[in-house]
Design an enzyme around this catalytic site. Structure first.
Site, mmCIF file in Angstrom:
data_model
loop_
_atom_site.group_PDB
_atom_site.id
_atom_site.type_symbol
_atom_site.label_atom_id
_atom_site.label_comp_id
_atom_site.label_asym_id
_atom_site.label_seq_id
_atom_site.Cartn_x
_atom_site.Cartn_y
_atom_site.Cartn_z
ATOM 1 N N ALA A 112 0.881 -1.165 0.084
ATOM 2 C CA ALA A 112 -0.098 0.065 0.025
ATOM 3 C C ALA A 112 0.775 1.285 0.110
ATOM 4 O O ALA A 112 0.541 2.244 -0.682
ATOM 5 C CB ALA A 112 -0.938 0.107 1.169
ATOM 6 N N ASP B 170 27.275 27.457 -27.510
ATOM 7 C CA ASP B 170 28.159 27.864 -28.483
ATOM 8 C C ASP B 170 27.578 29.198 -29.377
ATOM 9 O O ASP B 170 26.544 29.400 -28.963
ATOM 10 C CB ASP B 170 28.176 26.669 -29.253
ATOM 11 C CG ASP B 170 29.289 26.425 -30.351
ATOM 12 O OD1 ASP B 170 30.441 27.044 -29.713
ATOM 13 O OD2 ASP B 170 29.565 25.456 -31.061
#
Length: 1002
Positions: free
Chosen positions: A305, A351
């Protein structure tokens, strides 16, 4: 051989004992093969399939579930015959869940190391060597090449090893080494020694790197590095040494698993221990062992559970849905967990070339003489629009739009651009975009001539491809190129000898069209073109031109400038020695200056706004580029990384400047910098390392082989769609359009996904807490079982799983990019959130047990028991007046469990609505803002009705149909959860969750 670039040709040959003409002897080759090994990258030794499978079970929650399955299986063997089938359902379902998770995990692991194997594609198969055992050039397998070998390369060859150039046979040799260094244009190499022992790869102009390609020319060199000793081999070593780091979500789920396992263990032991007094109850036949086993089964049910079995599947589904949404925004995600990591990105290391810029060189400014009277002169300075290779743009003079055909000198300038050129533009129909064929600089001149259309060619009715070559076609009807004097380093120019095909304003004789560096070309100019006339070019006029080009080359634009010139009466071809490039300087004399063009790799239009959004979201953008510092700073000012007047001291470093700092200074530089220029791959990896040490979550972009280690090391590696296979394999994400703004969109999507994940995790955990409370209460109070393991598995996996998945479709908050990124170490569950989980969970558990107890005590259709009878039901079989008239079988009647299960399912559906927003009320964010959720709730209810009303399933799940009165009671127990959560949300809005403001630290 280290530092081969700093050695002379003779030193390099002597180091290996190589004959500069005949190469190595067979004995030397055998010795070097034994010493240095084969010239290949070793194959990565991956983990065996069984190692990978076992690793998938090395997780606390998985171990607990596996243990629960084994125990359930053992207990099922001792069940009574009529219960045997249902007893085996639970362990079987648990095992199926674990197997499914393991399969997904193994599949992901199998793809993880593909980046290292992708490096293999850059290994050439063959090489051309000169060896003493045979005369002339012989072809050998590349892996047989050894250090000291003499290797010959020519156009189209892939370099088989790291080679120190010893002799160049052509005018120049150009190498495309973009995969290794990221340089967008091919590099001219030479044989001179480079005295700097710390030179970066871009500056090693006498080295040919393994895996790169010969773009033009023919040369010979001596091998100085093979296999792992090459530049590409060192990258492979760095990649294999880079450890995979877990994403923030994986770390949080691991921590959550540890905490949950401890709680589960304590509760399971507690439930078993508090019932020791009931082990001898008559219900267990008076057997202490049977009683112990019975409560042990309850403890196992409790473990089942407490674990949200559906969570991994829901997370995977949510991330997969996120990847689909990102793909529509040109961000292709390769690694599912990285989708969520994007949401906490605090630094984007980008970049420059192709990501922040278009990677399409474009002429933006040019100048020609307007008038010259003695030393008094004036220029016409034009500006051009358009930032791609598609020849569409406007010509401006002093802010006014003008036509190039109105200026005679521009006709000559366009002619030089076309005729003194070996490149072209091509229309790629698949991409619906124009691409360069040849050098970027030359392509920019081709595009310039098309934009100018100086001869007024009628372009109406032409398709895109024809429109892009119309001006070139017109100029080529006027001139024929006879031969080219190729570019050489000594004169820094190239020229084309052309003869007229028909008369033009430029005269009837042959011309030598020249382009090159302004200083070099102006040195050889004696005159200048002014309109159609020709005037002497004095040293004062030359100084003015150089001053203007100096301005173009610095400041905000930092343009790359080329001077264009013409020899009106060139030396006759028969008087030229075309085989000796050192004499070309003598033929480019008595030139007439035509003009100067300034070009740049222009920023993408959308980048400026994307960086503004990053700043608002508390994300720092660091530009990392191989370009020189001045050019990089100029671009950064244009895109908003720096303001126009900002002092970049301490915020901008070249690779060399960064290396000269101490480690403490380097860390401080990384903490505040926004630009690193002229960098090498190891700089990128070091920057990522320092950022990780500061608990920053970094996204790193890259496209070349050289970028792969940093992409792998960063939390989010982002490869360009146009990049190499190695970069893409090492990255978590690929940008289909190479566009920086797509990264920002992906970050926004990542934040939205994380918010949604928090909601469905909260939803699932509160459900599990409710189930734990339910079992704990029944055990602690001595009540009959309200929920059994197979029902709990059904709720956790199916009933709750559907709405949880639908919560992944929640719309993002409007202010999602106005908040700072969450910290990587921020807990998945805060103290306040934990209190909310517990409050909701406790109500779920109490309501579930209460519904079962209601049927036993208060239902008109129930047995009408007293509370004492219910809590002492295990004593029923022992007889006694307390249970007079009570059929003991009533305590295992499926009706009570059906009431409990129905309340649990209904509360969970209402709880799913509560989870539409963490703090917003259902009034301001109603259920219909996520139609997927409404649909999933309807489907979950339908499935619940199916197990109630289909006989076979009702037997498996031990449930039975409910009456109208019972359904009304179910709703009465369930609806208060909405009121409870609305109250908790109100408190959160007013007190607990006041959002932080973004502080711009940079």
């Amino acid at each position: 051989m280290e530092d081969g670039h700093s050695k002379t040709v003779e030193q390099s040959l002597n180091f290996f004992g190589t004959d500069g003409e005949r190469g190595l002897t067979l004995d030397q080759i055998k010795t070097n093969q034994a010493k240095y090994g084969p010239n290949e990258l070793p194959t990565e030794e991956g983990k065996s399939i069984w190692q990978l499978v076992l690793e998938q079970f090395d997780d606390l929650l998985v171990k607990i579930l596996l243990l629960a399955a084994i125990i359930s299986f053992v207990l099922a063997l001792f069940e009574e015959h009529e219960e045997t089938f249902t007893a085996f359902v639970e362990p079987l379902v648990i095992l199926l869940i674990l197997i499914a998770n393991a399969v997904v995990g193994v599949w992901q692991e199998r793809n993880a190391e593909s980046a290292i194997e992708a490096l293999k594609e850059y290994e050439p198969e063959m090489g051309k060597v000169i060896r003493q055992d045979k005369s002339g050039i012989q072809k050998v397998r590349a892996k047989e090449i050894v250090p000291g070998d003499l290797v010959e390369v020519s156009v189209g060859d892939k370099i088989p090893a790291d080679i120190r150039l010893t002799h160049i046979y052509s005018t120049t040799i150009r190498i495309d080494q973009s995969i290794l260094t990221g340089e967008s244009v091919s590099v001219i190499k030479h044989t001179d020694a480079i005295p700097d022992p710390r030179a970066v790869n871009q500056d090693k102009k006498n080295i040919l790197f393994s895996g790169t390609n010969v773009a033009a020319g023919k040369a010979r060199g001596v091998v100085i590095g093979t296999g792992l000793s090459t530049a590409i081999g060192k990258i492979r070593t760095e990649m294999s040494e880079t450890e995979e780091i877990k994403t923030p979500l994986q770390q949080k789920l691991d921590e959550f698993g540890e905490q949950l396992s401890k709680v589960i263990s304590v509760i399971c032991v507690a439930v078993w221990a508090i019932n020791i007094g009931h082990f001898n109850d008559p219900a267990h036949g008076g057997s202490w062992i049977k009683g112990a086993i019975y409560y042990f089964k309850i403890a196992v049910a409790l473990a089942v559970a407490a674990i949200p079995e559906g969570l991994p599947a829901v997370i995977t589904t949510c991330l997969a849905l996120g990847t689909r949404r990102m793909a529509k925004k040109n961000a292709i995600v390769r690694s599912l967990p990285s989708v969520e990591t994007l949401g906490c990105t605090s630094v984007i290391c980008s970049d420059k070339t192709g990501t922040l810029t278009t990677n399409q060189m474009s002429v933006s400014r040019m100048l020609i003489f307007e008038k010259v009277e003695g030393n008094d002169s004036s220029f016409l300075e034009f500006e051009l629009t358009g930032s791609t290779y598609e020849p569409i743009g406007e010509l401006f003079l002093g802010g006014q739009r003008v036509k190039a055909s109105d200026y005679e000198a521009l006709q000559e300038l366009a002619t030089v651009c076309i005729m003194c050129n070996d490149s072209a533009i091509d229309y790629n129909e698949f991409k619906a975009a124009f691409e360069k064929v040849g050098e970027a600089t030359e392509t920019a001149l081709i595009v310039l001539a098309e934009k100018l259309n100086a001869f007024s060619v009628n372009k109406s009715g032409l398709d895109r491809r024809s429109n892009a070559i119309a001006a070139r076609g017109e100029i080529e009807t006027k001139w024929k190129k006879e031969f080219t004097l190729e570019f050489s380093r000594d004169r820094k120019s190239m020229s084309s000898y052309c003869t007229p095909l028909k008369a033009s304003r430029l005269g009837t004789g042959p011309k030598l069209f020249v382009k090159g560096a302004p200083e070099g070309v102006l040195d050889r100019c004696t005159h200048a073109r002014v309109g159609t006339s020709k005037v002497p070019l004095t040293s004062a006029l030359k100084a003015k031109i150089l001053a203007l080009t100096g301005q173009y080359g610095t400041g905000r634009d930092t343009l790359r400038c080329l001077a264009l010139a013409v020899a009106d009466s060139p030396i006759r071809p028969e008087d030229m020695d075309l085989g000796d490039s050192t004499k070309f300087y003598q033929y480019e004399v008595n030139l007439t200056f035509v003009g100067v063009v300034g070009m740049l790799d222009p920023p993408r239009k959308e980048v400026f706004d994307a960086i503004v959004r990053c700043r608002a979201a508390g994300i720092r953008v660091i530009v990392i580029t191989g370009d020189n510092k001045a050019t990089a700073e100029a671009i950064c000012r244009r895109i908003g990384v720096f303001t126009e007047e900002e002092d970049t001291t301490g915020k901008s470093y070249s690779g060399r400047e960064f290396d000269d700092l101490s480690i403490a200074e380097q860390k401080a530089a990384v903490a505040r910098s926004r630009l690193f220029s002229r960098v090498e791959p190891q700089h990128k990896s070091k920057i990522v390392e320092y950022l990780q040490g500061m608990n920053e979550i970094s996204a790193m972009t890259g496209d070349g082989v050289n970028d792969a280690p940093a992409l792998k090391k960063a939390e989010i590696g982002i490869a360009m769609g146009s990049g190499t296979a190695v970069a893409k394999s090492a990255a978590e994400m690929v940008l289909a359009d190479d566009n920086f703004s797509s990264i920002v969109s992906a970050v926004e999507e990542g934040r939205a996904i994380y918010n949604n994940m928090k909601q469905f995790i909260r939803y699932l955990i509160s459900s599990n807490i409710g189930e734990v409370v339910s079992i704990f209460l029944t055990a602690a109070l001595g009540l009959p079982e309200a929920l059994i393991p197979v029902q709990l598995l059904w709720v956790n996996l199916v009933t709750d799983g559907l709405p949880a998945t639908a919560l992944g479709f929640n719309p993002p908050d409007l202010d999602i990019m106005d908040k700072p990124p969450r910290k990587a170490d921020e807990g998945l569950i805060s103290g306040w959130l934990f209190f909310r989980y517990m409050a909701i969970g406790f109500y779920v558990g109490a309501a579930t047990v209460g519904a079962a107890a209601w049927w036993f005590i208060a239902s008109s259709e129930g047995p009408g028991l007293t509370y004492w009878q219910l809590t002492h039901h295990l004593s029923c079989l022992g007889g006694g007046d307390e249970f007079k008239g009570v059929d003991c079988k009533i305590f295992s009647d499926p009706k009570a469990m059906t009431m409990a299960l129905s309340v649990l399912v209904t509360i969970e559906m209402l709880n799913a609505m509560n989870s539409l927003s963490e703090n917003q009320s259902l009034i301001s964010m109603p259920p219909w803002c996520n139609l997927w959720l409404i649909g999933s709730m309807a489907l979950s209810f339908t499935l619940h009705f199916v197990i109630l009303y289909v006989d076979v399933l009702s037997t498996v799940f031990q449930v039975t149909p409910l009456s109208a009165e019972e359904w009304i009671t179910v709703m009465k127990f369930s609806i208060p959860v909405v009121l409870l959560d609305e109250t908790l949300k109100f408190v959160a809005r007013k007190i607990a969750d006041v959002p932080d403001a973004v502080v711009d630290k940079w």
